[in-house]
Scaffold this motif. Sequence first.
Motif, PDB file in Angstrom:
ATOM      1  N   GLU A 467       0.830  -1.195   0.000  1.00 28.25           N
ATOM      2  CA  GLU A 467       0.000   0.000   0.000  1.00 28.25           C
ATOM      3  C   GLU A 467       0.867   1.248   0.000  1.00 28.25           C
ATOM      4  O   GLU A 467       1.589   1.519   0.959  1.00 28.25           O
ATOM      5  CB  GLU A 467      -0.925   0.020   1.221  1.00 28.25           C
ATOM      6  CG  GLU A 467      -1.904   1.191   1.205  1.00 28.25           C
ATOM      7  CD  GLU A 467      -2.917   1.122   2.336  1.00 28.25           C
ATOM      8  OE1 GLU A 467      -3.677   2.100   2.499  1.00 28.25           O
ATOM      9  OE2 GLU A 467      -2.932   0.103   3.055  1.00 28.25           O
ATOM     10  N   PHE A 468       0.837   1.937  -1.140  1.00 28.89           N
ATOM     11  CA  PHE A 468       1.505   3.230  -1.217  1.00 28.89           C
ATOM     12  C   PHE A 468       0.614   4.283  -0.567  1.00 28.89           C
ATOM     13  O   PHE A 468      -0.603   4.110  -0.457  1.00 28.89           O
ATOM     14  CB  PHE A 468       1.775   3.604  -2.672  1.00 28.89           C
ATOM     15  CG  PHE A 468       2.887   2.809  -3.306  1.00 28.89           C
ATOM     16  CD1 PHE A 468       4.175   3.309  -3.362  1.00 28.89           C
ATOM     17  CD2 PHE A 468       2.642   1.555  -3.848  1.00 28.89           C
ATOM     18  CE1 PHE A 468       5.192   2.580  -3.932  1.00 28.89           C
ATOM     19  CE2 PHE A 468       3.656   0.810  -4.430  1.00 28.89           C
ATOM     20  CZ  PHE A 468       4.941   1.330  -4.474  1.00 28.89           C
ATOM     21  N   LYS A 473       3.060   7.181 -10.024  1.00 28.81           N
ATOM     22  CA  LYS A 473       3.510   6.167 -10.986  1.00 28.81           C
ATOM     23  C   LYS A 473       4.445   5.180 -10.319  1.00 28.81           C
ATOM     24  O   LYS A 473       5.371   5.559  -9.602  1.00 28.81           O
ATOM     25  CB  LYS A 473       4.223   6.836 -12.171  1.00 28.81           C
ATOM     26  CG  LYS A 473       4.714   5.837 -13.223  1.00 28.81           C
ATOM     27  CD  LYS A 473       5.259   6.530 -14.462  1.00 28.81           C
ATOM     28  CE  LYS A 473       6.618   7.131 -14.228  1.00 28.81           C
ATOM     29  NZ  LYS A 473       7.242   7.615 -15.487  1.00 28.81           N
ATOM     30  N   VAL A 474       4.195   3.890 -10.568  1.00 28.89           N
ATOM     31  CA  VAL A 474       5.132   2.826 -10.224  1.00 28.89           C
ATOM     32  C   VAL A 474       5.425   2.071 -11.507  1.00 28.89           C
ATOM     33  O   VAL A 474       4.530   1.455 -12.101  1.00 28.89           O
ATOM     34  CB  VAL A 474       4.554   1.873  -9.154  1.00 28.89           C
ATOM     35  CG1 VAL A 474       5.524   0.722  -8.905  1.00 28.89           C
ATOM     36  CG2 VAL A 474       4.280   2.626  -7.859  1.00 28.89           C
ATOM     37  N   SER A 489      -2.140  -0.963  -4.073  1.00 29.26           N
ATOM     38  CA  SER A 489      -3.193   0.046  -4.006  1.00 29.26           C
ATOM     39  C   SER A 489      -2.601   1.450  -3.950  1.00 29.26           C
ATOM     40  O   SER A 489      -1.413   1.646  -3.662  1.00 29.26           O
ATOM     41  CB  SER A 489      -4.078  -0.197  -2.775  1.00 29.26           C
ATOM     42  OG  SER A 489      -3.295  -0.209  -1.595  1.00 29.26           O
ATOM     43  N   ASN A 490      -3.468   2.420  -4.230  1.00 30.31           N
ATOM     44  CA  ASN A 490      -3.114   3.850  -4.196  1.00 30.31           C
ATOM     45  C   ASN A 490      -2.016   4.209  -5.208  1.00 30.31           C
ATOM     46  O   ASN A 490      -1.104   4.975  -4.915  1.00 30.31           O
ATOM     47  CB  ASN A 490      -2.674   4.279  -2.795  1.00 30.31           C
ATOM     48  CG  ASN A 490      -3.780   4.110  -1.774  1.00 30.31           C
ATOM     49  OD1 ASN A 490      -4.950   4.329  -2.072  1.00 30.31           O
ATOM     50  ND2 ASN A 490      -3.414   3.715  -0.564  1.00 30.31           N
ATOM     51  N   GLY A 516      -8.810   5.033  -8.010  1.00 30.47           N
ATOM     52  CA  GLY A 516      -7.849   6.051  -8.420  1.00 30.47           C
ATOM     53  C   GLY A 516      -6.920   5.635  -9.541  1.00 30.47           C
ATOM     54  O   GLY A 516      -6.225   6.475 -10.116  1.00 30.47           O
ATOM     55  N   VAL A 517      -6.861   4.347  -9.867  1.00 30.60           N
ATOM     56  CA  VAL A 517      -5.925   3.891 -10.886  1.00 30.60           C
ATOM     57  C   VAL A 517      -6.362   4.365 -12.263  1.00 30.60           C
ATOM     58  O   VAL A 517      -7.531   4.282 -12.633  1.00 30.60           O
ATOM     59  CB  VAL A 517      -5.762   2.357 -10.850  1.00 30.60           C
ATOM     60  CG1 VAL A 517      -7.060   1.651 -11.210  1.00 30.60           C
ATOM     61  CG2 VAL A 517      -4.649   1.912 -11.770  1.00 30.60           C
TER      62      VAL A 517
END
Length: 913
Positions: A467-468, A473-474, A489-490, A516-517
Amino acid sequence: MIAAHGEVCFNFNFQGTHIPKFLGSLHNLKYLNLSLASFSGTIPPQLGNLSRLQYLDLHSSDLTVNNLQWLSGLSSSLRYLNMEYVSFTGKSSTDWIQAVTMLPSLSELHLSYCQLSNIPLSIPYVANFTSLLVLELAGNNFNSSIIPPWISNITSLTVLDLSFNMDIGGRIPKTLGNLCNLKRLDLSECNNINGGITEYVNSLSMCNSNSRLETLHLEYTQVSGKLLTTYSFSWNVPCWIFCGCILRPLLIETSISGPIPTSIGNLSSLIELSLSYNTQLSGPIPATIGNLSSLRTLYLSNTQITGPIPMSIGGLSSLRYLDLAYNQKLDANIPESVGELSELVELMLTESSLRGVISEAHFKNLKSLKVLDIGSEVPNKPLVFKPSREWIPTFSLDLIYMSDLQMGPNFPPWLATQKNLSSITLRNVGISDTIPDSVWNLCARQRIHTLDLSHNQIRGKVPNSFEFFNAYKVDLSFNQINGSLPLWSNVSYLLLGTNLFTGQIPQNIGEVLGSGVTSLDFSGNFLTGSIPSSICQLPSLTYLILSNNSLGGQLPNCWKDMNDLAVLDLGNNNLSGKIPQSIGHLSLLEYLLLSSNNFHGKLPSSLRKCTSLRSLDLSRNGFTGNIPTWIGESLSELSIISFRSNFFTEEIPSQICNLSKLHFLDLSHNNLSGLIPQCLGSLSYLESNETSPTGPTNYISYYEEHMIVVTKGRELEYSSTLDLVNSIDLSYNHLSGKIPDGITRLVLLGTLNLSMNHLTGKIPEKIGDLQYLETLDLSRNQLCGEIPPTISSLTFLSHLNLSHNNLSGKIPLSNQIQTIIDCDASSSIYTGNSGLCGWPLPNNCPGTNISPPAYDDGNGDGDHQNEEWMDMLWFYIGGIMGFIVGFWAVWGTLFFKKSWRIAYFRFLSYYIE
């Protein structure tokens, strides 16, 4: 409203209310500021009754003025006038200068972004501006070939801002250097400003009281220029030709230096210097720049400056922001003296041609550093970031961006010491390690908004759940990470493409990732199973990229709530079934890419509602039925259509000719019949008469479409250059009739493939008009008649196949066609045409003998070689003699005639920049 000492300030919000006229009756008023009151409408002329007013601020985007005569009533007292963002309409947009020159006490004039349309080259009352300190005219519509000369006469000016006036042009006048009191000069975004900055800087540096200039902004202009001071020519030419022993004194007198003048070092008060985005700016950074001990900001990005970076840059003891990014010609090492910049906050060197080794010495005293942005554009001489493993930096970064350099193979241990990071980018830096716990700990305890470790060889597994806090961006794409697909998530952009992930997409993906994605890229892995319907629970999703996996099953029929989806790329999987009708709810969809699957059935009629579609790739599937007419009637934005290798039948609908942006059409390998539509020659995009073909703009910033294109007889994968591919491929169908003559109007066409059909008639006479054609394949048809002579005009042609037709007559030849034959090493491009004759076929044309055309292959006989050698010898002798005579005619005269020499170099000092 607060009133004191004759001052009035409005701190209320009067949204939509006009400025009250009664304000004009406050005759003792000295200070009036309405900038925060949100008034709208026209400025009342009654304000001109305020004869004692000294300060007037009407800064607002909701106000307009069409007449400025009322300003004359303020002439005796007004010192400050701010009307920024007020819309000047009618006569006020052209007569503004007459009104403000009647204000002799004015010290500050702010008229930026006022839609002013006229700035005169001369004004009769410039003497009234003797008190003017600040002149801000940014962001207007001035159309002037030069900066008006009268500005140089306002010697009291401390601020001059003409930025964002796109149509002001000409050189920076040398006379601006007379403004010795000037502290800020901003000409940024004046795209037509050109010439050199040398004369201006030279004259400014010679101000009697020393220049007070603190801010110089010239970014996004076209400044260039060369300074006639301290370069010397270096010619490695034999002395017996040029008599260099005599010429040397002359060369020292004419030496030329780089475009950033060495005299820049004399501007000791300079705090901000920005010359970024000047594509004409070249040459080295002068060593004298190290004299600017007060400089805090140095922006030189996106130019043509060259290396080396001077060691003297370490003398900029006050520097906080250094930006040398995006300089592809800055082929240089980073000097260790950069490590002396103890006040440096941002160091930006990415996308420049830097090389060498970066060690901890480069960061010795950078205790204030917050942004570290380094990258290289030299693949054969990579930039190496190699501090010792024991190094503990003195700085605490907020952002690290490293790209296209060598850092690996291990993750840098010093990264764990950075406690305040919010953005980590280590892209293509040669890491072949597993991601250490220290990185995940950073992401867990800090507000990381970017984690980009893409394009490395990172291996191992990553946490299945994480959980970020609120990451933007990842990106772990293009690595070798294995295991099951993680759900984090997030995260807005979750990019995990081109790795070794296996297993299925989790059925609860929509619930875990959250609303949110916006972007998911799981392409290029080994994912199996079906696409879960919960993916439609991501209402903000813009990109869904699942291509190049082993996904199977049918598409879920759940797309009606995916209102933001712009890219749906499911190509190269094992998906089957029909396209669901709910796809038609994707009104913002621009890319629908379903190639290389097992879809079947007819195209759903609901697809016509996807009116934003730019690219429709359904190739290599099992679709049947006719190509629907609504494709050309409803999908007007289409620029790419690929229906290759399906089972479409019946005729090609003429409505497809309505697609004005279409530049790629592949209907090959189907069962289409009937005539080629006559209107195909009216595809307006391909009819463009531009000097060079350019594709339509891709407005999707992240996504890069991939497509297999058959061109030049081969299958090639295109991605970033796909919008430049202009192709029509109707091969392997059952088309009949003639080739439409109008097709020769498609001058930007690069590939035309009509092979394997039943076409009859002649090849269009004007085939040579297709000036950019690279591939022409008309093989295996029933074409007759002669090959048009104009085919010899196709100078870009590199692949030609006219075999297996009924063509007759002599084969036309040109250097380009002969090159194709030589490369092909055979006459196969003409085989199967019994009526053709002439080289390279073995049969003679009537009255001629077979012989290859004259072609210089370097193996001629001895006489020919001797004749050619003599021609070349006389050419070189004549060239050398002509050069010697011409050279001394000019330089000899200048050497012996001092008056001519002086006049000549005065001329050079003004015009050569």
